[in-house]
Design an enzyme around this catalytic site. Sequence first.
Site, short mmCIF file in Angstrom:
data_model
loop_
_atom_site.label_atom_id
_atom_site.label_comp_id
_atom_site.label_asym_id
_atom_site.label_seq_id
_atom_site.Cartn_x
_atom_site.Cartn_y
_atom_site.Cartn_z
N SER A 1 -2.07 -7.07 -9.33
CA SER A 1 -1.68 -6.37 -10.48
C SER A 1 -0.26 -6.28 -10.87
CB SER A 1 -2.52 -4.85 -10.20
OG SER A 1 -1.91 -4.35 -8.75
N GLU A 2 0.55 -6.42 -9.70
CA GLU A 2 1.99 -6.15 -9.95
C GLU A 2 2.54 -7.24 -10.83
OE1 GLU A 2 4.06 -3.94 -6.11
OE2 GLU A 2 2.86 -5.61 -5.56
N LEU B 1 13.71 -6.80 1.39
CA LEU B 1 12.52 -6.01 0.90
C LEU B 1 12.82 -5.27 -0.25
CD1 LEU B 1 11.92 -5.12 4.50
CD2 LEU B 1 10.32 -6.65 2.99
N GLY B 2 11.52 -4.79 -0.87
CA GLY B 2 11.34 -3.92 -2.00
C GLY B 2 11.89 -4.16 -3.53
N GLU B 3 12.02 -5.65 -3.59
CA GLU B 3 12.49 -5.97 -4.82
C GLU B 3 11.72 -6.73 -5.66
OE1 GLU B 3 17.23 -6.65 -4.77
OE2 GLU B 3 16.51 -7.98 -3.21
N GLU C 1 0.67 -1.25 0.17
CA GLU C 1 0.02 -0.03 0.22
C GLU C 1 0.93 1.19 -0.09
OE1 GLU C 1 -0.07 -2.40 1.98
OE2 GLU C 1 -2.41 -2.94 2.59
#
Length: 363
Positions: free
Chosen positions: A349-350, A320-322, A66
């Site tokens: 969706s990603e 995280l974040g990849e 989010e």
Amino acid sequence: MELGVLVYRLYRALTYGVSPFIHLHMRWRRLRGLEHFRRWHERFGHPSAVRPPGSLVWFHAVSLGEGMAAVPVIRRCNEMKPEMTILMTTTTLSAFEVIRKQLPAGVLHQFAPLDTPVAVDRFLGYWKPNAIIIMENELWPNLIMSAALLRIPLALLNARMSTKSFKRWSSPLFLPLASLLLSKFSLIAPLSSLQGIHFQLLQAPPFVINFSGDLKYVVNKFHVSSGTSESIRDLKAQLSEMKVWIASSLHKGEEEVILGVHNLLLQSHPDSVVIIVPRHPHHGQQIAQKLRKDGQSVALRSRNEKLTSQKTNIYVVDTLGELREFYRVAPIAVIGGSFLPWLTGHNVSEAAAAGCAVITGAQ
């Protein structure tokens, strides 16, 4: 509506009464490393930053997904109104660690207040936001009703509700409360037509529902433009001759389902590789440790381990974040949060935007 007010008053009294126990629970979470060790008091509405003078808009997101969907909106607001202060709140530590690096300079970050009367009133009284933008599906009664009482405009962006959440809010007990809460919003932007219907059935005012599409496609576009990291390109080269699939956003216990399927696939496709991406990095480390204890060969992302051995067919991502970059490595994505009965699924969706064929359990 009168029934909705009654249910809300019961909720407010309940959250006020259990506040001391919530405080003890938060201390326990802090000791377990689930809350920020120094800034955990922000969860009770205590600020750790100075509010600048002038207008302030508050963006709230629970977790990483989010929060990343909010980043492009925050960037745009920052470009259009540089004189306006933007406050971003998140709930989880994982979201804080990644999102703070993505936010434009000058954007403030705090951990979100708990939905207790004292914490919410303290937070709103200090920050005095001119508008509140909530991401996805956070319907916290004390926050929404207190903001409405102060005449603070509320918006719900990328609004969505899982099937289980929709059934719960649609029940005879909670529908009046849902109707009351949704009536306080000036804008609800659902991420799909189905989600828009959900909010209509929960009696949201039709004139506040406006479709804008899924903001996570915007996030994907933003990240694609910044290029793919060298380590991901190297991994893609290693996997070029293999059949790859990814299982992402896994909760504890779901890895057993994925590994069971992977073992079956290996019988007919011995060149198969699964990329496992749990919701939390420490869970990934636990999965790798258990697999190695069972004698299996595993490559761990945080150690930059290579898939050099032919026996290594499991790649565990404990960073995280990849995730968006990993979706571009595998043609098939299995989305977790949907393979155990008490879970409610995650946004697909990603993975879809990255061109993956998407598989999910019940949501």
